[in-house]
Motif scaffolding. Structure first.
Motif, PDB file in Angstrom:
ATOM      1  N   PRO A 226       0.720  -1.443   0.022  1.00  0.00           N
ATOM      2  CA  PRO A 226       0.210  -0.275  -0.682  1.00  0.00           C
ATOM      3  C   PRO A 226       0.500   1.595  -0.106  1.00  0.00           C
ATOM      4  CG  PRO A 226      -0.631  -1.551   1.452  1.00  0.00           C
ATOM      5  CD  PRO A 226       0.592  -2.177   1.505  1.00  0.00           C
ATOM      6  N   GLU A 227       1.669   1.313   0.267  1.00  0.00           N
ATOM      7  CA  GLU A 227       2.988   2.334   0.503  1.00  0.00           C
ATOM      8  C   GLU A 227       4.222   2.199  -0.893  1.00  0.00           C
ATOM      9  OE1 GLU A 227       2.676   3.965   3.007  1.00  0.00           O
ATOM     10  OE2 GLU A 227       0.940   2.640   3.810  1.00  0.00           O
ATOM     11  N   LYS A 228       3.747   1.219  -1.785  1.00  0.00           N
ATOM     12  CA  LYS A 228       4.319   2.131  -2.828  1.00  0.00           C
ATOM     13  C   LYS A 228       3.279   2.276  -3.466  1.00  0.00           C
ATOM     14  CE  LYS A 228       8.280  -0.564  -1.147  1.00  0.00           C
ATOM     15  NZ  LYS A 228       9.713  -1.969  -2.000  1.00  0.00           N
ATOM     16  N   PHE A 229       3.621   2.853  -4.983  1.00  0.00           N
ATOM     17  CA  PHE A 229       2.303   3.110  -6.842  1.00  0.00           C
ATOM     18  C   PHE A 229       3.488   1.584  -7.229  1.00  0.00           C
ATOM     19  CE2 PHE A 229       2.294   4.381 -10.739  1.00  0.00           C
ATOM     20  CZ  PHE A 229       0.603   4.477 -10.715  1.00  0.00           C
ATOM     21  N   ASP A 230       2.515   0.690  -7.609  1.00  0.00           N
ATOM     22  CA  ASP A 230       2.661  -0.401  -8.628  1.00  0.00           C
ATOM     23  C   ASP A 230       1.847  -0.761  -9.261  1.00  0.00           C
ATOM     24  OD1 ASP A 230       0.805  -1.831  -6.801  1.00  0.00           O
ATOM     25  OD2 ASP A 230       2.319  -2.526  -4.972  1.00  0.00           O
ATOM     26  N   MET A 231       1.621  -2.148  -9.276  1.00  0.00           N
ATOM     27  CA  MET A 231       0.747  -2.483 -10.690  1.00  0.00           C
ATOM     28  C   MET A 231      -0.780  -2.236 -10.357  1.00  0.00           C
ATOM     29  SD  MET A 231       0.050  -3.262 -14.023  1.00  0.00           S
ATOM     30  CE  MET A 231       2.504  -3.647 -14.357  1.00  0.00           C
TER      31      MET A 231
ATOM     32  N   TRP B 254      -5.528  11.386  -5.401  1.00  0.00           N
ATOM     33  CA  TRP B 254      -5.352  11.042  -4.475  1.00  0.00           C
ATOM     34  C   TRP B 254      -4.151   9.859  -4.287  1.00  0.00           C
ATOM     35  CZ3 TRP B 254      -4.581   5.881  -2.454  1.00  0.00           C
ATOM     36  CH2 TRP B 254      -5.039   5.394  -1.521  1.00  0.00           C
ATOM     37  N   MET B 255      -3.887   9.240  -5.404  1.00  0.00           N
ATOM     38  CA  MET B 255      -2.594   8.392  -5.868  1.00  0.00           C
ATOM     39  C   MET B 255      -0.992   9.709  -5.382  1.00  0.00           C
ATOM     40  SD  MET B 255      -2.566   5.514  -6.400  1.00  0.00           S
ATOM     41  CE  MET B 255      -4.309   4.612  -6.717  1.00  0.00           C
ATOM     42  N   TYR B 256      -1.151  11.282  -5.479  1.00  0.00           N
ATOM     43  CA  TYR B 256      -0.354  12.265  -5.416  1.00  0.00           C
ATOM     44  C   TYR B 256      -0.181  12.761  -4.368  1.00  0.00           C
ATOM     45  CZ  TYR B 256       1.687  16.708  -5.508  1.00  0.00           C
ATOM     46  OH  TYR B 256       2.279  17.926  -5.487  1.00  0.00           O
ATOM     47  N   TYR B 257      -1.362  12.453  -3.427  1.00  0.00           N
ATOM     48  CA  TYR B 257      -0.796  13.086  -2.083  1.00  0.00           C
ATOM     49  C   TYR B 257      -0.292  11.472  -1.299  1.00  0.00           C
ATOM     50  CZ  TYR B 257      -4.625  16.805  -1.217  1.00  0.00           C
ATOM     51  OH  TYR B 257      -4.838  18.079  -0.837  1.00  0.00           O
ATOM     52  N   LYS B 258      -0.899  10.218  -1.618  1.00  0.00           N
ATOM     53  CA  LYS B 258      -0.551   9.798  -1.290  1.00  0.00           C
ATOM     54  C   LYS B 258       0.842   8.568  -1.134  1.00  0.00           C
ATOM     55  CE  LYS B 258      -1.336   5.700   1.468  1.00  0.00           C
ATOM     56  NZ  LYS B 258      -1.223   5.329   2.579  1.00  0.00           N
ATOM     57  N   HIS B 259       1.865   8.816  -2.602  1.00  0.00           N
ATOM     58  CA  HIS B 259       2.682   8.302  -3.010  1.00  0.00           C
ATOM     59  C   HIS B 259       3.409   9.479  -3.455  1.00  0.00           C
ATOM     60  CE1 HIS B 259       1.007   4.264  -3.057  1.00  0.00           C
ATOM     61  NE2 HIS B 259      -0.307   4.558  -3.927  1.00  0.00           N
ATOM     62  N   ILE B 260       3.437  11.060  -4.137  1.00  0.00           N
ATOM     63  CA  ILE B 260       3.789  12.073  -3.424  1.00  0.00           C
ATOM     64  C   ILE B 260       4.270  12.739  -2.488  1.00  0.00           C
ATOM     65  CG2 ILE B 260       4.588  13.847  -5.159  1.00  0.00           C
ATOM     66  CD1 ILE B 260       4.661  11.398  -6.932  1.00  0.00           C
ATOM     67  N   LEU B 261       3.233  13.370  -2.096  1.00  0.00           N
ATOM     68  CA  LEU B 261       2.944  13.863  -1.413  1.00  0.00           C
ATOM     69  C   LEU B 261       3.336  13.504   0.320  1.00  0.00           C
ATOM     70  CD1 LEU B 261       0.481  16.720  -1.949  1.00  0.00           C
ATOM     71  CD2 LEU B 261       2.827  16.906  -2.266  1.00  0.00           C
TER      72      LEU B 261
ATOM     73  N   SER C  42      -8.885  14.225   1.578  1.00  0.00           N
ATOM     74  CA  SER C  42      -8.622  15.712   0.614  1.00  0.00           C
ATOM     75  C   SER C  42      -9.354  15.783  -0.522  1.00  0.00           C
ATOM     76  CB  SER C  42      -7.282  14.987   0.352  1.00  0.00           C
ATOM     77  OG  SER C  42      -7.930  13.959  -0.926  1.00  0.00           O
ATOM     78  N   LEU C  43      -8.611  17.026  -1.215  1.00  0.00           N
ATOM     79  CA  LEU C  43      -9.353  17.063  -2.793  1.00  0.00           C
ATOM     80  C   LEU C  43      -9.960  16.170  -3.577  1.00  0.00           C
ATOM     81  CD1 LEU C  43      -9.542  19.803  -5.179  1.00  0.00           C
ATOM     82  CD2 LEU C  43      -7.041  19.510  -5.613  1.00  0.00           C
ATOM     83  N   ALA C  44      -8.771  15.233  -4.001  1.00  0.00           N
ATOM     84  CA  ALA C  44      -9.716  13.950  -4.446  1.00  0.00           C
ATOM     85  C   ALA C  44     -11.351  14.259  -4.317  1.00  0.00           C
ATOM     86  CB  ALA C  44      -8.908  12.649  -3.299  1.00  0.00           C
TER      87      ALA C  44
END
Length: 259
Positions: free
Chosen positions: A41-46, A96-103, A110-112
């Motif tokens: 869950p902590e990584k952006f993957d498949m 959602w992915m941006y908040y989770k995996h980038i920020l 959130s904005l999502a």
């Protein structure tokens, strides 16, 4: 006596149960992978990519149907709205992915969630435009149905929150709002399926209603869970959302094949 001939449209309106089995098998396989912990869950993957592709595929499919109806202002507009709704879903997922995996911030709330809320309004517009065109007058029973079903769903959801002693904060009221909107969308989709039941688009609308039913069920489960704490992408609702996307894509594919 000659046997009745099977036309191209007759074939295209029938459900291909092999595709439905493949969709179900894909969803089951995905959930097994999540249960086995194959996704971090902590990584952006498949899994994240598959999830993003779900709403994007729905949006592209709807826009293709809209283009197919380019000579009909009503239907081109209706399917453009459907594509817009799923595009907003895709944007919400991206945020959602941006908040989770980038920020590396908790993406709920959130904005999502703004995009997750407003996505239903274009989808509702799609449903209303289509059903009003073929059934301009909605009788008393129809109006009661469109009111009662959302009330029942929201009532059950509210009862579950009450039983869980949920804290009445912004997350609580946001979840009530989005479940209400989702339930209203479902009521209109089921009504649309009844309007088109005996038409050449009966199967398409049945699939669309099934897809949106899965979305509403997932919304109730997801937002109920999030009232009591954040969930990760390995939550079962991820599989349900992807499953709903696959069903909607199949519905739109069949729509293209009919005409």
């Amino acid at each position: 006596m000659d046997e009745p001939k099977t036309t191209k449209n007759d074939v295209n309106t029938k459900l291909d149960y092999r595709i439905l089995v493949l969709i179900a098998a894909g969803a089951i396989g995905l959930q097994i992978a999540l249960n086995l912990g194959l996704d971090d869950p902590e990584k952006f993957d498949m899994i994240d990519i598959v999830y993003l592709l779900g709403s994007l595929s729905c949006a592209i499919s709807a826009f293709l149907v809209s283009r197919h109806y380019s000579d009909s202002e009503i239907f081109a507009k209706a399917y453009f709205f459907l594509g817009l709704g799923f595009s907003l879903w895709f944007v919400g997922d991206g945020v959602w992915m941006y908040y989770k995996h980038i920020l590396h911030m908790e993406p709920y709330p959130s904005l999502a969630d703004f995009f997750y809320l407003i996505l239903y309004f274009p989808i509702i517009a799609h449903l209303v435009i289509n059903t009003r065109y073929f059934k301009r007058k909605w009788d008393f029973k129809t109006k009661i149905w469109l009111i009662v079903l959302p009330i029942v769903i929201v009532g059950i959801y509210s009862y579950l929150l009450y039983q869980g002693n949920a804290k009445q904060d912004i997350v609580f009221y946001y979840s009530l709002t989005i479940v209400t909107t989702s339930a209203t969308t479902l009521a209109l989709a089921i009504f649309g399926a009844s309007v088109f039941r005996s038409s050449i688009l009966g199967t398409v609308w049945l699939l669309l209603a099934i897809g949106l039913s899965i979305v509403t069920f997932a919304d109730v489960w997801y937002y109920y869970a999030n009232v009591f704490g954040p969930t990760e992408i390995n939550h079962p609702t991820t599989t349900l959302y992807i499953l709903s996307n696959m069903v909607v894509v199949y519905a739109l594919y069949k729509h293209q094949r009919i005409f």
